[in-house]
Design a protein around this motif. Structure first.
Motif, PDB file in Angstrom:
ATOM      1  N   GLU A 444       0.982  -1.135   0.114  1.00 57.40           N
ATOM      2  CA  GLU A 444       0.153  -0.016   0.042  1.00 57.40           C
ATOM      3  C   GLU A 444       0.914   1.118   0.152  1.00 57.40           C
ATOM      4  N   GLY A 447       2.443   1.877  -3.640  1.00 56.50           N
ATOM      5  CA  GLY A 447       1.512   2.513  -4.193  1.00 56.50           C
ATOM      6  C   GLY A 447       1.197   4.031  -4.121  1.00 56.50           C
ATOM      7  N   ALA A 479      -3.355  -1.504  -2.796  1.00 56.67           N
ATOM      8  CA  ALA A 479      -3.351  -0.152  -2.395  1.00 56.67           C
ATOM      9  C   ALA A 479      -4.724   0.158  -2.133  1.00 56.67           C
TER      10      ALA A 479
END
Length: 914
Positions: A444, A447, A479
């Motif tokens: 995450e 991203g 993400a």
């Protein structure tokens, strides 16, 4: 202090008679001529800069000046506008408190702020001369420094004297400000050197109140001609005599000698004040001492009585910054860091904004101090919109305080990328991203980092790399929805540069749906912008208008893109209405891009003079904020305008400038624009082969119709191809023009340009007649004139002389009305060959000097300003921006050889009535 015009007293001005004479002459000259000037008083600390500045203020006020006096502070250099604001308020404020608060709300737009300040100063200068005096300019905050590089030039036609002091040394803010003003108004430097032995002796006599004997003369040799050091040594002499100690040999030692006689509480109090800065508040120093203010009243009284502090009732001020530095130097370095950190914590606890504590954080924070990191991040957020360079510095410092690979490190790193990109430090942003990505962040986080780097890669024209990264990040998944939406939008933007725009369009639609589903504003804006770019590159003007209108509704800052989109569909009435709305909008969003849109409006409507002014002004504003978005295209168009006028030298100069700027931003669109301009120059030089080669190089950048700069110039390119005997190229260009017209069936210009190109390729008189008929509905006079000129030449070749003369005469009139004298001259030669040329067809170019050298708009501005209107008032009456008025006024002053509004008014009043 010497009275204005009187003799000098023992105020520290002994030996400065020549410098005072220079300043006095400058004060008189600005008041007499009504034009601006700037002077920097430069010298080492303690040499007498502040004293000379104070004397200048007294003399200026006696001469009828309004004077605003301020001082920059070493520990406030991060706070936006803190330095210049000290010059604008006081007993007689130039800007009322409410106006300063308004500026504080709006200073996220630096150009707007400078114009607002200029309007206030200009209005005051209309009632009498103005002095803006700022001491210690080397410590100005970045926003004040930006304003000071702009305002003297902006106000050069008003009686405003800028008087600054700065320390001698390496290049810095003072030198930048002088350099920025030097080409447009009198800018000088008054260098203060050491005082003579005689002057030092007189100063000693003033201080001691008695004649100075040889022993004191000998002791004062250690002052090296520095008046402040001499006075401090004399004060140290008194202290030494009382204590039986030898005379101190230097400033720090001299101050130490004075401090030894103070009580410990007083000394500690002074040290806490020195940590806080040259000026500070009594309760803050007491808090650092860990004492209640009431318990330190005696310490305060002793410090004031010793001549170390002044008390104005609100703040305490060290009598000279050298005193503060000498006290500060006696604090152990480790203690300084701890005290600065404590000062920052106290200021924030008292309700001060993080940016006001930042200077202490920078001096006191240690690695791992997460509270300090958070303060730096908040301060960076606060200053990012208006001083992005400062924001970038703050957040990169915060990044250094966080241990590597911690979650906070990635969060701070993402913020650093955004700030660095915002200020144009793209390579540094990319390097920061590389450091972060090397530490293998969670999916995450990865991203988010790639989304933050999207603007960096786009600014660096790395569209392929942007596409690769966004696709890789999207393929990983994991993400947050809003991050995936931003990545998808960035991927669509990258694909707008690809040869096949069908996948790009699909990617943009998908990104828009994702943004709406995620409810993410930045992704929504990015997706709409990408779709607008894709439509423009595909030549689908109606679709582009739809996208940019939607974008402008979501984010008003993109109004210029909507305006240009209306121009692409020949709806100049709506674009004019939106331009007027934008000019009247006090928010002043994206001034440079609005000027770009306005320049395009004037260019396409055949107003070459006004278009030139817009592009000059736009380029200056982009230079001011160091955001070169349209620099290449502006120079290309200015070169084309110069060729239309017949000014080959200026056209060549703009071509050279365009090539230099292309090296900075070598994206395909800029490259195509410069290559086409080179073709136009080659054609003007009679080199048909080179012209054809450059058009082929344009085509290497992508299909011809994709480049909006060239859409109305397809006819010229087709003529060049035919001249160079490259029929295949001419046919290809004509075919692309036809395809463009088919994509835009409701745009008269597109249909007419296509018919003209086909008519030239096929040598088809009927098609050329059709082109002229179709272009009757086009609002672009130069495009209509070019088509009529082609038709006239074809009619001549067909021995239809009367019809040819009619078409050529109309073309000549249109070119002449726009100031396209070179194009008009070519048509005039055709008329001569038809036996129809007479003196009525001759076009007279403007002279280069005098009233008749002014353009129509310059004359309007000159008359309004000569009647007493300010730049803002003239702008409101003419429905243009004050920046445009300023450009017109600068040009008018140059052509008329005047230096002030008074001179301009006298000249205009002497003109015969029109």
């Amino acid at each position: 202090m010497a009275a204005a015009g009187g003799s000098l007293s023992h105020s520290g001005l002994r030996g400065r008679e020549d410098e005072i004479g220079q300043i006095a002459a400058l004060i008189a000259a600005v008041a007499r001529t009504g034009s601006g000037a700037l002077t920097l008083i430069r010298g080492e600390p303690g040499i007498g800069k502040t004293t000379l500045l104070t004397e200048a203020v007294v003399r200026a006020r006696a001469a009828g000046y309004w004077a605003g006096v301020g001082k920059a502070d070493e520990l406030h250099h991060v706070v936006p506008l803190s330095s210049l604001a000290t010059c604008l308020h006081g007993d007689r404020p130039l800007l009322a408190g409410e106006a300063l608060v308004d500026l504080a709300r709006r200073h996220d737009r630096r150009i707007w702020l400078v114009e607002r300040l200029a309007e206030a100063i200009e209005a005051r200068a209309a009632r009498g001369p103005v002095l803006i005096a700022l001491d210690d300019v080397q410590w100005t905050d970045s926003l004040s420094r930006f304003a000071l590089t702009q305002l003297p030039r902006r106000l050069r036609t008003s009686p405003v004297l800028w008087l600054l002091t700065g320390r001698r040394g390496a290049a810095g803010p003072a030198e930048d400000i002088v350099a920025a003003a030097a080409d447009e108004l009198p800018a000088s430097v008054v260098a203060l050197g050491p005082l003579s032995d005689r002057a030092i002796g007189q100063l000693a006599g003033d201080t001691l109140g008695t004649a100075v004997d040889e022993q004191v003369h000998g002791l004062l040799e250690g002052a090296g001609g520095n008046p402040f050091l001499a006075v401090e040594m004399l004060a140290g002499l008194g202290t030494a005599a009382a204590s039986g100690e030898p005379l101190p040999s230097g400033l720090v030692a001299g101050v130490r000698g004075r401090l030894r006689s103070l009580r410990p509480d007083t000394l500690r109090f002074l040290q806490m004040g020195a940590v806080l800065g040259r000026d500070f508040r009594f309760p803050h120093a007491a808090a650092l001492c860990g004492r209640a203010p009431a318990t330190l009243i005696e310490a305060l009284e002793e410090a004031v009585h010793a001549g170390l502090l002044d008390d104005d009732g609100t703040r305490l001020v060290f009598r000279h910054d050298l005193l503060r530095q000498a006290v500060y130097a006696d604090i152990p370095p480790s203690a300084r860091k701890a005290l600065h950190r404590a000062a920052a914590r106290h200021l924030v606890s008292e309700g001060h904004q993080p940016v006001e504590a930042v200077s202490h954080i920078l001096r006191g924070a240690l690695p791992g101090d997460e509270e300090a990191v958070e303060l730096l991040r908040r301060a960076a957020d606060d200053v990012l919109p208006f001083t992005p360079g400062t924001a970038a510095d703050l957040v990169t410092h915060a990044l250094e305080l966080v241990p590597t690979a911690r979650p906070l490190w990635f969060a701070v790193g993402e913020q650093a990328i955004v700030c660095l990109t915002r200020v144009g430090r793209n390579r540094e942003a990319l390097a920061t991203g590389a450091r972060l990505l090397e530490c293998r962040p969670p999916v995450e986080t990865l991203g988010r980092l790639q989304a933050a780097l999207g603007a960096t890669l786009w600014n660096m024209d790395l569209a392929d790399e942007l596409r690769r990264r966004t696709e890789a990040a999207l393929a990983l998944g994991g993400a947050a929805p809003e991050v995936e939406a931003r990545l998808a939008a960035l991927r669509a933007l990258a694909l707008s540069r690809s040869p096949d725009l069908v996948p790009a369009r699909a990617a943009g639609e998908n990104a828009l749906r994702a943004a709406l589903a995620a409810g993410d504003g930045p992704a929504h804006v990015q997706a709409l912008f990408a779709l607008g770019e894709i439509a423009l590159n595909a030549g689908e003007n109606a679709v582009a208008l739809e996208r940019f209108a939607a974008l402008s509704a979501v984010e008003p800052a993109f109004l210029p893109e909507e305006i240009v989109a209306y121009q692409h569909v020949d709806d100049f009435r709506t674009s004019e209405r939106l331009l007027l709305k934008a000019v009247g909008d006090a928010r002043g969003l994206r001034e440079a891009m609005l000027l770009w849109a306005q320049g395009q409006q004037h260019l396409e409507l055949g107003r070459l003079d006004d278009a030139e002014t817009d592009f000059v002004t736009m380029e200056r504003l982009e230079d001011d904020v160091r955001v070169p978005v349209q620099q290449v295209n502006a120079r290309v168009i200015r070169s084309r305008i110069a060729l239309l006028r017949g000014d080959r030298e200026t056209a060549r100069r703009h071509l050279d400038a365009a090539r230099v700027r292309l090296a900075v931003k070598p994206n395909p669109g800029n490259t195509a624009a410069v290559r086409f301009l080179e073709a136009v120059h080659a054609d003007a030089d009679g080199d048909a082969g080179l012209a054809v080669d450059r058009i082929h190089r344009v085509r290497e950048q992508g299909p011809f119709l994709r480049w909006r700069l060239l859409r109305t110039w397809v006819g010229s390119a087709t003529r060049m191809a035919l001249k160079g005997a490259d029929r295949a190229l001419a046919e290809d260009l004509a075919a692309q023009a036809v395809a463009h017209a088919e994509r835009n069936p409701s745009v008269p210009t597109a249909a007419g340009v296509a018919a003209r190109a086909l008519g030239l390729v096929r040598d088809d008189l009927a098609l050329l007649e059709s082109a002229v008929a179709l272009l009757e509905a086009s609002p672009r006079p130069l495009v209509r004139a070019a088509a009529r000129a082609d038709l006239g030449r074809a009619l001549l070749a067909a021995d239809r002389t009367p019809q040819a003369v009619a078409a050529l005469t109309e073309a000549h009139a249109a070119f002449t009305a726009s100031g396209a004298h070179a194009a008009a001259a070519r048509v005039r030669r055709d008329l001569r060959s038809a036996g129809a040329a007479d003196r009525r067809t001759a076009s007279r170019q403007r002279p280069v000097q005098g009233w008749e050298a002014l353009t129509t708009s310059e004359k309007r501005v000159a008359r309004l300003v000569s009647q007493g209107h300010s730049n803002r008032a003239a702008a409101d009456l003419l429905a243009v921006s004050p920046h445009t008025v300023n450009t017109h006024l600068t040009s008018a002053f140059r052509k008329l050889s005047v230096n002030s509004r008074v001179q301009l008014a006298n000249l205009v009043m002497a003109l015969p009535d029109d």
